[in-house]
Design an enzyme around this catalytic site. Structure first.
Site, mmCIF file in Angstrom:
data_model
loop_
_atom_site.group_PDB
_atom_site.id
_atom_site.type_symbol
_atom_site.label_atom_id
_atom_site.label_comp_id
_atom_site.label_asym_id
_atom_site.label_seq_id
_atom_site.Cartn_x
_atom_site.Cartn_y
_atom_site.Cartn_z
ATOM 1 N N GLY A 53 -62.276 -19.456 32.148
ATOM 2 C CA GLY A 53 -63.076 -18.294 32.480
ATOM 3 C C GLY A 53 -62.211 -17.057 32.573
ATOM 4 O O GLY A 53 -60.983 -17.145 32.705
ATOM 5 N N CYS A 54 -62.846 -15.914 32.495
ATOM 6 C CA CYS A 54 -62.092 -14.665 32.507
ATOM 7 C C CYS A 54 -61.396 -14.441 33.845
ATOM 8 O O CYS A 54 -60.202 -14.146 33.892
ATOM 9 C CB CYS A 54 -63.000 -13.491 32.167
ATOM 10 S SG CYS A 54 -64.518 -13.425 33.146
ATOM 11 N N TYR A 55 -62.130 -14.585 34.943
ATOM 12 C CA TYR A 55 -61.496 -14.407 36.257
ATOM 13 C C TYR A 55 -60.372 -15.415 36.483
ATOM 14 O O TYR A 55 -59.270 -15.024 36.890
ATOM 15 C CB TYR A 55 -62.526 -14.530 37.381
ATOM 16 C CG TYR A 55 -63.476 -13.367 37.493
ATOM 17 C CD1 TYR A 55 -63.017 -12.086 37.794
ATOM 18 C CD2 TYR A 55 -64.842 -13.554 37.345
ATOM 19 C CE1 TYR A 55 -63.896 -11.022 37.918
ATOM 20 C CE2 TYR A 55 -65.732 -12.487 37.475
ATOM 21 C CZ TYR A 55 -65.260 -11.224 37.756
ATOM 22 O OH TYR A 55 -66.132 -10.175 37.888
ATOM 23 N N THR A 58 -58.418 -16.819 34.459
ATOM 24 C CA THR A 58 -57.224 -16.476 33.684
ATOM 25 C C THR A 58 -56.364 -15.456 34.438
ATOM 26 O O THR A 58 -55.159 -15.639 34.613
ATOM 27 C CB THR A 58 -57.626 -15.912 32.300
ATOM 28 O OG1 THR A 58 -58.324 -16.929 31.578
ATOM 29 C CG2 THR A 58 -56.409 -15.458 31.509
#
Lengths: 332, 332, 332, 332
Positions: free
Chosen positions: C145-147, C149
């Site tokens: 997921g973006c967060y 990462t």
């Protein structure tokens, strides 16, 4: 003694803005706010910024709720307002209609908006600075569109000297309403300026209607755009004159025209942040070798909608037009 | 009868905001605005949004101009305010100081700000909701910093139950002042969130000073950041409790604490746009398995500066603290 | 010779970003892009910025179109990816799944996402810097997921020394997808920072899963927020250490940890604009008396999604992980 | 084999953008970057986004550093470029000058810029799409201004049919440079569109110079504005035709004109985000009863500056003009 006013269609931005502004109006009290979709719900739960300011709940748009009202604002979409305005007028309530329903003659309206107009009555076009005397006598005022307000005020004083005007307008996105769409989707506007209805926006007809009386031969072009911001319309008016006038002459013409207009300010420079949240229209004038440029700045939700509606109510009631609107803009 | 007030340092954002707000205050009139740099210039030519609201010119910060004033606001940088405050107090003028000069004990101030404090006198820390009674009796009120206002209000009610609080704050860029710098350069902030003074911002000392009385053992961390916007501070307070409390218990604690505080509103959700332009501090509470999160929203120039200063003046004068500040926020 | 790759779910932001990045990849060619909703439509008419770059039309997500592909990217919502991944694996296509479907163990996934997982298989968690060797051998990589990462990269090196981490994240709004909602409505984000799922965002479980192996007792808190911008996640990690380490020691730990990681850069200051459009994760470190703060910046659509997916494909294929990704960020 | 190029004036936005783009150019390598102010400093410490991409340090702008260069870009302010260009030409280095120094005939330049032009030589005006053949033979190319690029491309195909054009341009603020000023101060641009040099911007002369050869009688008006964003120029061209043409005819004229122009794309709608970071100029055409509107979108730092400079270098060197520039825009 406070007078009671009602708002038909209180769930959108102009409805919320009416509530914001009317709270501090010394002579009126909002006693009813309608919303078909939200009937039964607390007004402040929809307009969270108004928590603590209103105890009202939204009600259905039924006439019985308006019995004690002297004035009503209709802040519903075009095509909807015409359902309520005649009923309100019939029971003696003065109306300021913020929709487009009464801004144009019936035939023009029906052509432009592609709708049959039921319940047409004549209204006064509520650009206060141009029609103050008729507004004072009116029972129905058609509040101008946001773009026309900025355009007409920018050019009216000089219109009779002009042969061509090109209005290039930049609006904040609140003009598109509270409903999420592709147009209002954040990434689609961020870091962009987006033209739309480039040569065929319906506000064109209001602008022409109001400028032609000054000069029946004026050629008018109009292109709207949205910029990345919530509030404000900056109108860049490229004006081609029939005769040469010096900047001093032009400034004097504007000063004379707006001498008794509290809400129009001539400035050396305009910025949307100089008028934000207020009912002012600031105008700056520039002269090039090829043309005059008049730049106007308004807050689209105030002078371009709810503020001018209140200004019109003030005039209709014979009050000082500044009541409830005499406060400084929010800068920056 | 209106009372005369003066503003020392009227050229910046907080000065302009004082002028915006004081224009609509029913009991006071601004009679003098100083600026060393701009003395002789029309106030409205610097604060263009105020055109039509003030006829004053900036004057030098000399005491003679303040003879008729009962209250003065000092809106100059820290280190500067201390030059004027003692003189004003001496001639019997009550002072609300918006700088940092009187917020901390002399020794702490000198260490934190790296300055020798000339003319130190004790002041009341002007977080109105916490010190209303002392403010009522004070001649000098030290108006809180913008970050401390958001942080302290978010956590004060629950501080005694907390063992650790991490304040992660996001501020609009007006907090950095009117002077262009690399920090305020548009491309450096656009599409960014910029942390600065990540572990060593001086507002930390005010926050600790005000929370320790509730709980001498509370551990406080604080990181400020700017976000792409002009106004507002959103404070995300991550609160680790010593004991388990249900969300209902916590909400009740906050409700009790702020029962008589008009300008603090508990909301289900907070947004900077729900408080913009107003003196409100909105707070929302969330409970996770690991911690409580209290999110507060203020307008940094109003509740975080000039609005709270006026609120404090109201209390000092024995007036309703809402005078001049009782209007809805500007949304959106 | 170029290898053929396919994209399942090509109509959203991550799909568009895969197409943007893959165009310049020297070893692959996109041969199929699916979209159930847009099947039959030209890809460039949906992704207007790609006009001239792709002649493809969207097709239905049917396996027959993937026959010549060696690798597929699934860029569909969670719950959808699981419908395609097993079929792709079965016919020998390597998969990088950008959804959440394979990031967590089956039981955790089903609890967190409230879905029955059909077609579960084990995948390698594709945070390239942490799992490069396993990725090299994997047929299925679950792209983070973006967060997670941004969070994991900010803290992994120091996790074993930490007792508590508070992640306060600020994301651009593209993370919310292409579909207009109240959340993505321009006026609702403009001039705001908006916390959401304050204590219960599902990405929490990925973060914990990846940090626990470094330190089983680490306490993790996580709050996501959106800021007014399209791209980027700034993660402010407040790290409380078990033992005292100097800033020099900490910097050395990070340098050692990321020595061979091209896409992680230690910087004195981070800004989202320093990584925009690129696959970099920039990290800056700060030490206060109370804690360490590690700030990381990524482009949520690149290192937080499509860029890392391509980096993972490169590793899976035994290529240089920089292929197609070795270009400077777009500043400012 | 790579060719060596130098950049004179590498500390600003166009310098940084040259470095960003040249990194991925397959045939050149940047071997020298000058800055008088920053000589001795690492290039990446000034352009933080370029960390890891360049090992160079800034050097003084002395000719000795350019000995191995075949091409130089001068990215210094007007009035400065003329100090270097003749020296570079003299030693056989081809030059693309990004300043205004060589865009106009000497006499016009001296009048418009109020400067004596030392070292004047004739250059080819580097709007690649209009002057490709002359550029191919040139030693000195005067890279066009950002506004002229957007204006001229929008109107050139139709110029001969037009009697009047009004260019209303909206630029991102990077056009104002890296130095903080009142103009670039965040709160002064946020939530605003700011006209400047409303009728007297110097780019007017370039626009006229390039359009007159198509139609010596065309009347040109031009007003620049900044909008709240970093990159991009949207040009709204209001075109009044001498004769009536249908939209189909107009579109065909544009298609024919730009048939071999990779970097000009006709689109149904343009958005700055469709060209961001790229060398494209997108154009959309609209026809009203009163006029044609041609809207063009460019990235002011790429097609409006450094990208076009590289495109010109490519043409000068006899290479494919797309080298180093053939990548998709960054949307959104």
């Amino acid at each position: 003694m406070t007078m009671k006013v009602g708002v038909i269609g209180g769930s959108g931005y102009t409805g919320g803005e009416l509530l914001r502004l009317l709270y501090n109006h010394p002579k009126v009290e909002v006693s009813v706010v309608t919303s078909r979709k939200l009937a039964g719900k607390d007004v402040w739960k929809v307009h969270r910024h108004l928590k603590g300011f209103y105890d009202l709940k939204f009600v259905e748009p039924e006439m019985k709720y308006f019995e004690e009202c002297d004035v009503a604002f209709t802040a519903v979409p075009h095509g909807e307002a015409m359902k309520y305005v005649p009923q309100l007028l019939e029971v003696g309530i003065k109306v300021v209609d913020l929709s487009a329903d009464y801004r144009l003659p019936k035939d023009v309206y029906e052509k432009v908006y592609g709708l049959k107009h039921e319940g047409y009555v004549e209204a006064v076009y509520g650009l206060t600075e141009l029609h103050r005397d008729e507004i004072a006598k009116a029972n129905l005022v058609a509040n101008p569109g946001c773009y026309p307000t900025g355009c007409i005020l920018a050019v009216a004083p000089i219109a009779k000297y002009a042969e061509r005007v090109v209005f290039d307008c930049k609006s904040g996105i609140t003009g598109a309403g509270v409903k999420p769409t592709e147009f209002t989707h954040y990434p689609n506007l961020h870091e962009s300026v987006v033209p739309y209805k480039v040569t065929n926006h319906r506000h064109y007809y209001e602008i022409v209607q109001e400028l032609k009386p000054f000069n029946s031969e004026i050629a008018v072009s109009f292109t709207p755009q949205v910029f990345p911001g919530s509030r404000g319309i900056l109108t860049t008016s490229h004006i081609f004159l029939k005769e040469n006038l010096s900047l001093e002459e032009i400034v004097r013409i504007y000063e004379d025209f707006y001498r008794d207009c509290y809400f129009v300010r001539l400035q050396d420079e305009v910025r949307l942040s100089y008028v934000r949240g207020s009912n002012f229209c600031d105008i700056a004038l520039f002269k090039g070798e090829d043309r005059i440029v008049a730049v106007s700045a308004i807050d689209n939700l105030v002078k371009g909608a709810s503020g001018q509606a209140i200004q019109n109510m003030n005039v209709m009631m014979g009050w000082d037009e500044k009541l409830g609107l005499d406060f400084p803009p929010l800068f920056p």
